[in-house]
Design an enzyme around this catalytic site. Structure first.
Site, PDB file in Angstrom:
ATOM      1  N   HIS A  71      47.100  37.983  33.944  1.00  0.00           N
ATOM      2  CA  HIS A  71      45.633  37.961  33.969  1.00  0.00           C
ATOM      3  C   HIS A  71      45.112  39.142  33.154  1.00  0.00           C
ATOM      4  O   HIS A  71      45.399  40.300  33.445  1.00  0.00           O
ATOM      5  CB  HIS A  71      45.114  38.016  35.407  1.00  0.00           C
ATOM      6  CG  HIS A  71      45.301  36.727  36.127  1.00  0.00           C
ATOM      7  ND1 HIS A  71      45.523  36.643  37.476  1.00  0.00           N
ATOM      8  CD2 HIS A  71      45.289  35.445  35.663  1.00  0.00           C
ATOM      9  CE1 HIS A  71      45.647  35.368  37.815  1.00  0.00           C
ATOM     10  NE2 HIS A  71      45.518  34.619  36.741  1.00  0.00           N
ATOM     11  N   ALA A  72      44.334  38.800  32.126  1.00  0.00           N
ATOM     12  CA  ALA A  72      43.969  39.769  31.086  1.00  0.00           C
ATOM     13  C   ALA A  72      43.238  40.999  31.615  1.00  0.00           C
ATOM     14  O   ALA A  72      43.521  42.124  31.211  1.00  0.00           O
ATOM     15  CB  ALA A  72      43.120  39.062  30.034  1.00  0.00           C
ATOM     16  N   ARG A  73      42.275  40.790  32.507  1.00  0.00           N
ATOM     17  CA  ARG A  73      41.401  41.907  32.914  1.00  0.00           C
ATOM     18  C   ARG A  73      42.031  42.838  33.929  1.00  0.00           C
ATOM     19  O   ARG A  73      41.451  43.886  34.253  1.00  0.00           O
ATOM     20  CB  ARG A  73      40.108  41.336  33.502  1.00  0.00           C
ATOM     21  CG  ARG A  73      40.322  40.560  34.793  1.00  0.00           C
ATOM     22  CD  ARG A  73      39.082  39.775  35.154  1.00  0.00           C
ATOM     23  NE  ARG A  73      39.323  38.897  36.306  1.00  0.00           N
ATOM     24  CZ  ARG A  73      38.512  37.894  36.630  1.00  0.00           C
ATOM     25  NH1 ARG A  73      37.433  37.654  35.900  1.00  0.00           N
ATOM     26  NH2 ARG A  73      38.770  37.151  37.687  1.00  0.00           N
ATOM     27  N   GLU A  74      43.209  42.503  34.426  1.00  0.00           N
ATOM     28  CA  GLU A  74      43.830  43.306  35.481  1.00  0.00           C
ATOM     29  C   GLU A  74      44.638  44.441  34.854  1.00  0.00           C
ATOM     30  O   GLU A  74      45.859  44.508  34.929  1.00  0.00           O
ATOM     31  CB  GLU A  74      44.659  42.385  36.390  1.00  0.00           C
ATOM     32  CG  GLU A  74      43.759  41.332  37.031  1.00  0.00           C
ATOM     33  CD  GLU A  74      44.498  40.214  37.758  1.00  0.00           C
ATOM     34  OE1 GLU A  74      45.713  40.321  37.970  1.00  0.00           O
ATOM     35  OE2 GLU A  74      43.832  39.211  38.121  1.00  0.00           O
ATOM     36  N   ARG A 125      40.066  36.601  31.932  1.00  0.00           N
ATOM     37  CA  ARG A 125      41.204  36.462  32.849  1.00  0.00           C
ATOM     38  C   ARG A 125      42.332  35.608  32.259  1.00  0.00           C
ATOM     39  O   ARG A 125      43.503  35.899  32.442  1.00  0.00           O
ATOM     40  CB  ARG A 125      40.688  35.812  34.147  1.00  0.00           C
ATOM     41  CG  ARG A 125      41.738  35.257  35.103  1.00  0.00           C
ATOM     42  CD  ARG A 125      41.046  34.725  36.340  1.00  0.00           C
ATOM     43  NE  ARG A 125      41.886  33.891  37.190  1.00  0.00           N
ATOM     44  CZ  ARG A 125      42.494  34.331  38.299  1.00  0.00           C
ATOM     45  NH1 ARG A 125      42.396  35.591  38.665  1.00  0.00           N
ATOM     46  NH2 ARG A 125      43.204  33.499  39.029  1.00  0.00           N
ATOM     47  N   ARG A 146      47.894  29.475  37.562  1.00  0.00           N
ATOM     48  CA  ARG A 146      47.672  28.133  38.131  1.00  0.00           C
ATOM     49  C   ARG A 146      48.463  27.104  37.323  1.00  0.00           C
ATOM     50  O   ARG A 146      48.293  25.924  37.499  1.00  0.00           O
ATOM     51  CB  ARG A 146      46.183  27.752  38.081  1.00  0.00           C
ATOM     52  CG  ARG A 146      45.252  28.693  38.822  1.00  0.00           C
ATOM     53  CD  ARG A 146      45.436  28.636  40.327  1.00  0.00           C
ATOM     54  NE  ARG A 146      44.488  29.509  41.012  1.00  0.00           N
ATOM     55  CZ  ARG A 146      44.651  30.821  41.152  1.00  0.00           C
ATOM     56  NH1 ARG A 146      45.732  31.413  40.676  1.00  0.00           N
ATOM     57  NH2 ARG A 146      43.751  31.549  41.790  1.00  0.00           N
ATOM     58  N   HIS A 198      49.375  41.965  39.938  1.00  0.00           N
ATOM     59  CA  HIS A 198      47.973  41.593  39.736  1.00  0.00           C
ATOM     60  C   HIS A 198      47.076  42.707  40.260  1.00  0.00           C
ATOM     61  O   HIS A 198      47.545  43.674  40.853  1.00  0.00           O
ATOM     62  CB  HIS A 198      47.663  40.298  40.505  1.00  0.00           C
ATOM     63  CG  HIS A 198      48.263  39.073  39.892  1.00  0.00           C
ATOM     64  ND1 HIS A 198      47.540  38.160  39.191  1.00  0.00           N
ATOM     65  CD2 HIS A 198      49.540  38.628  39.865  1.00  0.00           C
ATOM     66  CE1 HIS A 198      48.327  37.187  38.759  1.00  0.00           C
ATOM     67  NE2 HIS A 198      49.560  37.447  39.154  1.00  0.00           N
ATOM     68  N   SER A 199      45.765  42.544  40.066  1.00  0.00           N
ATOM     69  CA  SER A 199      44.806  43.364  40.780  1.00  0.00           C
ATOM     70  C   SER A 199      43.560  42.506  40.996  1.00  0.00           C
ATOM     71  O   SER A 199      43.305  41.595  40.212  1.00  0.00           O
ATOM     72  CB  SER A 199      44.465  44.631  39.997  1.00  0.00           C
ATOM     73  OG  SER A 199      43.540  44.381  38.964  1.00  0.00           O
ATOM     74  N   GLU A 276      49.088  42.768  44.651  1.00  0.00           N
ATOM     75  CA  GLU A 276      47.712  43.074  44.222  1.00  0.00           C
ATOM     76  C   GLU A 276      47.506  44.574  44.307  1.00  0.00           C
ATOM     77  O   GLU A 276      47.424  45.153  45.387  1.00  0.00           O
ATOM     78  CB  GLU A 276      46.689  42.369  45.127  1.00  0.00           C
ATOM     79  CG  GLU A 276      46.765  40.844  45.124  1.00  0.00           C
ATOM     80  CD  GLU A 276      46.039  40.192  43.956  1.00  0.00           C
ATOM     81  OE1 GLU A 276      45.463  40.909  43.117  1.00  0.00           O
ATOM     82  OE2 GLU A 276      46.070  38.945  43.888  1.00  0.00           O
TER      83      GLU A 276
HETATM   84  N1  ING Z   1      44.979  37.078  42.501  1.00  0.00           N
HETATM   85  C1  ING Z   1      45.807  35.922  42.679  1.00  0.00           C
HETATM   86  C2  ING Z   1      45.323  34.758  41.846  1.00  0.00           C
HETATM   87  O1  ING Z   1      46.079  34.277  41.030  1.00  0.00           O
HETATM   88  C3  ING Z   1      47.070  34.745  44.514  1.00  0.00           C
HETATM   89  C4  ING Z   1      45.890  35.555  44.113  1.00  0.00           C
HETATM   90  C5  ING Z   1      48.192  34.579  43.762  1.00  0.00           C
HETATM   91  C6  ING Z   1      47.057  34.138  45.726  1.00  0.00           C
HETATM   92  C7  ING Z   1      49.248  33.825  44.204  1.00  0.00           C
HETATM   93  C8  ING Z   1      48.107  33.401  46.183  1.00  0.00           C
HETATM   94  C9  ING Z   1      49.203  33.238  45.397  1.00  0.00           C
HETATM   95  O2  ING Z   1      44.193  34.319  42.038  1.00  0.00           O
HETATM   96  C10 ING Z   1      44.582  37.622  41.347  1.00  0.00           C
HETATM   97  N2  ING Z   1      44.030  38.860  41.398  1.00  0.00           N
HETATM   98  O3  ING Z   1      44.700  37.059  40.319  1.00  0.00           O
HETATM   99 ZN    ZN Z   2      45.572  38.168  38.830  1.00  0.00          ZN
END
Ligand code: ING
Ligand code: ZN
Length: 315
Positions: A71-74, A125, A146, A198-199, A276
């Site tokens: 995720h780019a912004r993290e 993102r 996703r 991630h963050s 996170e």
């Molecule tokens: N958070 C994750 C996201 O992809 C996540 C949250 C990942 C929840 C995997 C459950 C399983 O949305 C961020 N910050 O991207």
């Molecule tokens: Zn993320």
């Protein structure tokens, strides 16, 4: 830039500097480090990761995988992985980690998005790809987290290219998430710990994120997760929140399908986590962690990698 083979932790670094650092590490430690750069992002940037091993992956040691920057912004996520690279190649404080494991460290899974977030739109993102969907021409990008091929696009995703959680036209439509999938495939028999950085939110999440049920390995996932969180909490600054550990859906209160953590576990990796990192404010401001905290976050996060590796090795 990368002076004396070090990357600064007093500010967020451009992709060029991170890549310069990765190249330099591979050059400086030819005995232990292999630079892999075999696929290219949608926009043609190399996807670079390092294999770090005492005997260059010739052995049958258990493999530990850590990625960041899908995720780019993290922005706080890539430095935690470059810091882990630094600690492993230096090999001074925890020599057991290189003795007992082979490591795969992938600091920026989504380089196109990372550059776009630096140069155009801080809150970007997704990837930067376009596909056959007409909207995709106006709204590029797929949510890499996703896009994995497990329960793909069943819940917590969107079919709309303009959404930040667009799942893509098909599972693994994105070369960036596919490159992580290929690393998993290649090391299935040996990978014991998978962590995707991630963050934000100060959380350690484990499967199943797509429906909130617990896996056969939930006891280990939870206890190792708790130990990793404790290791961070012990070192954390007093005004930082304590880490929370749990099933992704139960902690966040929403389901997520097609995430890396679920995919890796579905493929058989026993311990898979989404970590996170901290963000001290809410909303979009949470992605703006003051650069004065980068070094601290890297140090405390390293402790969770140390504990996670040791616990994974005992199972
Ligand atoms: N958070 C994750 C996201 O992809 C996540 C949250 C990942 C929840 C995997 C459950 C399983 O949305 C961020 N910050 O991207
Ligand atoms: Zn993320």
């Amino acid at each position: 830039s990368v002076n004396g083979g070090r990357i600064p932790y007093d500010n967020y670094q451009t992709l060029d500097v991170i890549y310069e650092y990765i190249d330099k590490i591979a050059e400086d430690y030819p005995e232990t480090v292999t630079l892999v750069s075999s696929s290219k992002s949608f926009e043609g940037r190399p996807l670079k990761y390092l294999k770090i091993s005492k005997d260059k992956f010739a052995s049958n040691k258990p493999v530990i995988f850590i990625d960041a920057g899908i995720h780019a912004r993290e922005w706080i996520s890539p430095p935690t992985v470059t810091y882990a690279i630094h600690k492993l190649v230096e090999n001074v404080t925890e020599p057991d980690l290189l003795e007992n494991f082979d490591w795969i460290l992938f600091p920026v899974v989504n380089p196109d998005g990372y550059v776009y977030s630096f140069e155009r739109e801080r809150m970007w993102r997704k990837t930067r790809s376009t596909d056959q969907n007409v909207l995709s021409q106006f709204c590029p990008g797929v949510d890499g987290n996703r896009n994995f091929n497990f329960e793909w696009n069943t819940i917590g995703t969107s079919n709309n290219p303009c959404s930040d959680i667009y799942a893509g036209s098909k599972p693994f439509s994105e070369v960036e998430s596919r490159s992580v999938g290929e690393i998993i495939d290649e090391h299935l028999d040996r990978m014991v710990l998978f962590i995707t950085m991630h963050s934000y939110g100060s959380m350690i999440l484990y499967p199943w994120g797509h429906n909130g049920t617990l896996s056969h390995n939930a006891f280990s996932l939870h206890t190792v997760g708790i130990d990793m969180a404790d290791a961070i909490n012990k070192l954390a600054l007093p005004h930082f929140p304590n880490y929370v550990v749990g099933n992704g859906m139960l902690v966040l209160n929403y389901a997520v399908a097609g995430a890396a953590e679920d995919y890796a576990h579905y493929r058989g990796i026993p311990l898979t986590y989404t970590l996170e990192l901290p963000g001290l404010r809410s909303g979009f401001a949470g992605f703006h962690l003051d650069p004065i905290y980068i070094h601290q976050v890297c140090i405390e996060t390293w402790e969770s990698f140390v504990i996670g590796a040791r616990r994974a090795g005992e199972l």
